[in-house]
Design an enzyme around this catalytic site. Structure first.
Site, PDB file in Angstrom:
ATOM      1  N   CYS A 112      26.811 -24.678 -58.440  1.00 13.52           N
ATOM      2  CA  CYS A 112      27.180 -24.266 -59.789  1.00 13.52           C
ATOM      3  C   CYS A 112      27.751 -25.451 -60.558  1.00 13.52           C
ATOM      4  O   CYS A 112      28.357 -26.357 -59.972  1.00 13.52           O
ATOM      5  CB  CYS A 112      28.204 -23.135 -59.713  1.00 13.52           C
ATOM      6  SG  CYS A 112      28.664 -22.452 -61.326  1.00 13.52           S
ATOM      7  N   CYS A 158      32.668 -16.678 -59.883  1.00  9.83           N
ATOM      8  CA  CYS A 158      31.739 -17.412 -60.757  1.00  9.83           C
ATOM      9  C   CYS A 158      31.637 -16.752 -62.133  1.00  9.83           C
ATOM     10  O   CYS A 158      31.296 -15.570 -62.258  1.00  9.83           O
ATOM     11  CB  CYS A 158      30.358 -17.460 -60.101  1.00  9.83           C
ATOM     12  SG  CYS A 158      29.112 -18.336 -61.076  1.00  9.83           S
TER      13      CYS A 158
END
Length: 215
Positions: free
Chosen positions: A48, A107
């Protein structure tokens, strides 16, 4: 620049680089002179873009040991030419042996995909994560706690992206040519630093299903 605050923060960046230059200059290991000649990592990290999940530090690897691609929510989208270009170079030029798809709990991209809000151009990217939700909606909807719901989606998303990666022509051809290559899915617990194996490792196309495993 006319903005003093911006000037000061930019100066901090330059100062940080000077500190790094001095560190490199004083290093006696020879690692940086070696790195200047080229790289030979054995890991491709697809993670990410979140600033809290640096690949080298989490895996305990030195500079030059991890080839990295990052995007919002560590997605492996078959039409993403940037990801595919990195993958192709890593597999066919660098001959890396391990690819780690690394998500992380909490996230923001995954959380955003579970909402009905619009965030801008990123909404088009989040649709790929919404597709993961569509595949696992019954399980995800059964989770009442919102934080746990997002975290479970993080895990499911990692597994789906591992599968997507395995079905690319790049990985398929590497396996067809008997290249040693393993794909792993992992999730980072940012609070502890732990890298949690999601038990979805592939090193051949045998378990992908007939229509996905090219001959």
């Amino acid at each position: 620049m006319g903005n003093k605050a911006l000037e000061e923060s930019f100066d901090e960046i330059l100062k940080g680089n000077k500190d790094w230059v001095n560190f490199v200059k004083e290093d006696q290991s020879g690692i940086f002179k070696q790195l200047a000649k080229g790289q030979s990592p054995d890991i491709l990290w697809i993670g990410c873009a979140d600033s809290r999940v640096p690949a080298n530090e989490i895996t305990g690897r030195k500079p030059g040991e991890v080839f990295v691609h990052r995007n919002i929510a560590n997605m492996c989208v078959h039409s993403d030419i940037s990801m595919l270009s990195v993958l192709d170079y890593a597999v066919n030029v660098l001959k890396i042996k391990h690819i780690i798809v690394a998500g992380h709990y909490g996230c923001g991209g995954v959380a955003a995909s579970l909402s009905r809000k619009q965030f801008g151009i990123i909404d088009n990217w989040l649709c790929h994560i919404k597709d993961v939700y569509r595949l696992h909606a019954e399980e995800v909807d059964a989770i009442q706690d919102e934080e746990k719901k997002v975290d479970r989606m993080v895990e499911l998303n990692v597994k789906e992206q591992v599968f997507n990666l395995c079905t690319t022509s790049i990985v398929q051809n590497a396996w067809k040519n008997k290249q040693d290559l393993a794909i792993h899915g992992m999730v980072i617990n940012i609070g502890t630093g732990e890298l949690i194996d999601q038990d979805c490792t592939f090193d051949s196309n045998e378990d992908l299903g007939k229509v996905f495993a090219y001959q």
